[in-house]
Design a protein around this motif. Structure first.
Motif, PDB file in Angstrom:
ATOM      1  N   ALA A  74       8.636 -14.986  -2.688  1.00 51.92           N
ATOM      2  CA  ALA A  74       9.661 -13.985  -2.996  1.00 51.92           C
ATOM      3  C   ALA A  74       9.991 -13.928  -4.482  1.00 51.92           C
ATOM      4  O   ALA A  74      10.511 -12.930  -4.970  1.00 51.92           O
ATOM      5  CB  ALA A  74      10.938 -14.262  -2.193  1.00 51.92           C
ATOM      6  N   GLU A  75       9.667 -15.017  -5.221  1.00 53.96           N
ATOM      7  CA  GLU A  75       9.897 -15.019  -6.658  1.00 53.96           C
ATOM      8  C   GLU A  75       8.812 -14.268  -7.412  1.00 53.96           C
ATOM      9  O   GLU A  75       8.952 -14.009  -8.603  1.00 53.96           O
ATOM     10  CB  GLU A  75       9.963 -16.465  -7.172  1.00 53.96           C
ATOM     11  CG  GLU A  75      11.094 -17.288  -6.580  1.00 53.96           C
ATOM     12  CD  GLU A  75      11.050 -18.721  -7.063  1.00 53.96           C
ATOM     13  OE1 GLU A  75      11.324 -18.941  -8.259  1.00 53.96           O
ATOM     14  OE2 GLU A  75      10.718 -19.614  -6.263  1.00 53.96           O
ATOM     15  N   ILE A  76       7.748 -13.918  -6.711  1.00 54.42           N
ATOM     16  CA  ILE A  76       6.599 -13.278  -7.342  1.00 54.42           C
ATOM     17  C   ILE A  76       6.375 -11.863  -6.812  1.00 54.42           C
ATOM     18  O   ILE A  76       6.177 -10.929  -7.581  1.00 54.42           O
ATOM     19  CB  ILE A  76       5.329 -14.125  -7.104  1.00 54.42           C
ATOM     20  CG1 ILE A  76       5.531 -15.549  -7.638  1.00 54.42           C
ATOM     21  CG2 ILE A  76       4.103 -13.459  -7.730  1.00 54.42           C
ATOM     22  CD1 ILE A  76       4.479 -16.532  -7.167  1.00 54.42           C
ATOM     23  N   PHE A  77       6.434 -11.733  -5.482  1.00 55.29           N
ATOM     24  CA  PHE A  77       6.126 -10.450  -4.865  1.00 55.29           C
ATOM     25  C   PHE A  77       7.247  -9.437  -5.080  1.00 55.29           C
ATOM     26  O   PHE A  77       8.411  -9.816  -5.294  1.00 55.29           O
ATOM     27  CB  PHE A  77       5.874 -10.625  -3.365  1.00 55.29           C
ATOM     28  CG  PHE A  77       4.531 -11.211  -3.047  1.00 55.29           C
ATOM     29  CD1 PHE A  77       3.407 -10.398  -2.981  1.00 55.29           C
ATOM     30  CD2 PHE A  77       4.381 -12.569  -2.818  1.00 55.29           C
ATOM     31  CE1 PHE A  77       2.169 -10.926  -2.687  1.00 55.29           C
ATOM     32  CE2 PHE A  77       3.142 -13.113  -2.534  1.00 55.29           C
ATOM     33  CZ  PHE A  77       2.025 -12.281  -2.462  1.00 55.29           C
ATOM     34  N   PRO A  78       6.931  -8.159  -5.033  1.00 56.22           N
ATOM     35  CA  PRO A  78       7.954  -7.116  -5.240  1.00 56.22           C
ATOM     36  C   PRO A  78       9.044  -7.163  -4.174  1.00 56.22           C
ATOM     37  O   PRO A  78       8.847  -7.666  -3.064  1.00 56.22           O
ATOM     38  CB  PRO A  78       7.148  -5.814  -5.130  1.00 56.22           C
ATOM     39  CG  PRO A  78       5.725  -6.198  -5.367  1.00 56.22           C
ATOM     40  CD  PRO A  78       5.587  -7.588  -4.839  1.00 56.22           C
TER      41      PRO A  78
END
Length: 298
Positions: A162-166
Motif C-alpha cells: 500500500a506504500e507503493i501501489f496507487p
C-alpha cells in the motif's frame, strides 16, 4: 453580503483558479482532509489530460500535482456518466507513473499515485458517498498482509504494498445527504451545494471563502462561468430526460409483454377446458390458434 455568499463551483475552480500557486492552499486543504495527513503541493504538473479543450465542457477536469513527499496526486471532476470510467482512471494512473520515470532509472524511482475522482453521476450501487481502494496482498490461508523487503540507502527496510501501489478515491457527491459535522463532510457539502459555512474551520474551506467568490471574477470570467453552469445543467437535463424516456419505454414494453403473456395464458386455459370436453385438437386449434402439438401436450 448576499452576493459575497455565492461561491464558484469546485470543478470550475480546479480548471481555472486552483492551478495558480497563490491558491494552492484551497487544494491542499481538501487533500489534507481527504487523505488524513498534511499535504503540501509543490507544483502543478502538465500532461495531456490537463489541457483545456472546447469539447471538454462537462466532463474531465484534471489537476495533476506533486506533493512534498514527491508523490503524484490526480484530481478529476466528472459531471456526466462515462461508461468505462474505471478503466479510464486506471489508464490515467498508469500514464502518470510512466510519465515520471525516465528510461534507465531504477524501479525505486516509481512514484506513488493518488487518484481522486469527484463524481456527479451514479457510478453504481453502494451506501456510502466515499469509497477507497488500494492494492494489498493478503494471505489466502493466514489473512496476514505481506510486507515487502527492500533495500534503501544500505538499509534493509520493509514496506507494505500500500506504500507503493496507487490509491483510488471515488467521491459520489450526489449520494451525500448528511448534516455536515466533520471537515470532510463540510467539503463534500461544498462540492454538492456550493455552500461554505461562514464559521468553517475545515482546512482549505476558509481560504476558499476568500478566493472562490463569484463576484470577485471579472465580467468575462463570470459570463464564461455562467455558460459552463448552464451547459452542465442542460447536459444533465438531457441525460435525465433520456433516462426517463428509457424507463417509460421499458415500462410500456413490459406492459405489452405482460398483456401478450396474459392472452397466451388465457388461450391455454381455454384449450384445457375444451380438451376436457373432448373437443378435437383441430377444432381447439381453429378457436385458439395454438399449435396442435402444444394442445395435445396439455
Amino acid at each position: 453580503m448576499v452576493q459575497k455568499d455565492r461561491y464558484i463551483r469546485f470543478d470550475w475552480a480546479v480548471k481555472r483558479l486552483l492551478r495558480n500557486k497563490a491558491n494552492f492552499g484551497v487544494l491542499e486543504g481538501f487533500l489534507t482532509v481527504l487523505l488524513g495527513e498534511p499535504i503540501r503541493i509543490v507544483e502543478i504538473l502538465e500532461s495531456e489530460g490537463n489541457q483545456q479543450r472546447e469539447n471538454d465542457k462537462f466532463n474531465r477536469v484534471d489537476i495533476k500535482a506533486r506533493n512534498s513527499k514527491d508523490e503524484i496526486i490526480i484530481v478529476e471532476v466528472q459531471n456526466t456518466r462515462e461508461i468505462y470510467y474505471l478503466e479510464r482512471i486506471l489508464f490515467g494512473v498508469a500514464k502518470a507513473i510512466t510519465e515520471h520515470i525516465e528510461l534507465g532509472e531504477l524501479y525505486s524511482q516509481v512514484k506513488k499515485v493518488y487518484s481522486i475522482s469527484i463524481l456527479y453521476f451514479d457510478i453504481g450501487k453502494g451506501n456510502d458517498y466515499l469509497y477507497h481502494g488500494q492494492n494489498s496482498f493478503v494471505g489466502v490461508h493466514t489473512g496476514d498482509f505481506l510486507e515487502v523487503t527492500t533495500k534503501e540507502k544500505d538499509a534493509i527496510v520493509r514496506k507494505l504494498p500500500a506504500e507503493i501501489f496507487p490509491e483510488y478515491f471515488l467521491i459520489r457527491v450526489n449520494e451525500f445527504n448528511k448534516v455536515a459535522v466533520t471537515p470532510l463532510e463540510e467539503w463534500i457539502e461544498y462540492l454538492k451545494t456550493g455552500i461554505i459555512r461562514p464559521d468553517t474551520k475545515a482546512p482549505g474551506l476558509e481560504e476558499a471563502r476568500q478566493k472562490l467568490i463569484y463576484y470577485n471574477m471579472d465580467r468575462a470570467e463570470q459570463l464564461a462561468y455562467d455558460e459552463h453552469i448552464n451547459a452542465v445543467m442542460i447536459q444533465n437535463d438531457v441525460l435525465s430526460t433520456a433516462a426517463e424516456e428509457g424507463r417509460e419505454e421499458g415500462r410500456q414494453e413490459g406492459l405489452a409483454e405482460g398483456r401478450q403473456e396474459g392472452r397466451q395464458e388465457e388461450k391455454i386455459e381455454n384449450a384445457r377446458t375444451m380438451k376436457a370436453l373432448n373437443i378435437s385438437s383441430e377444432v381447439i386449434h381453429q378457436v385458439t390458434g395454438l399449435p396442435i402439438k402444444d394442445i395435445e401436450e396439455l
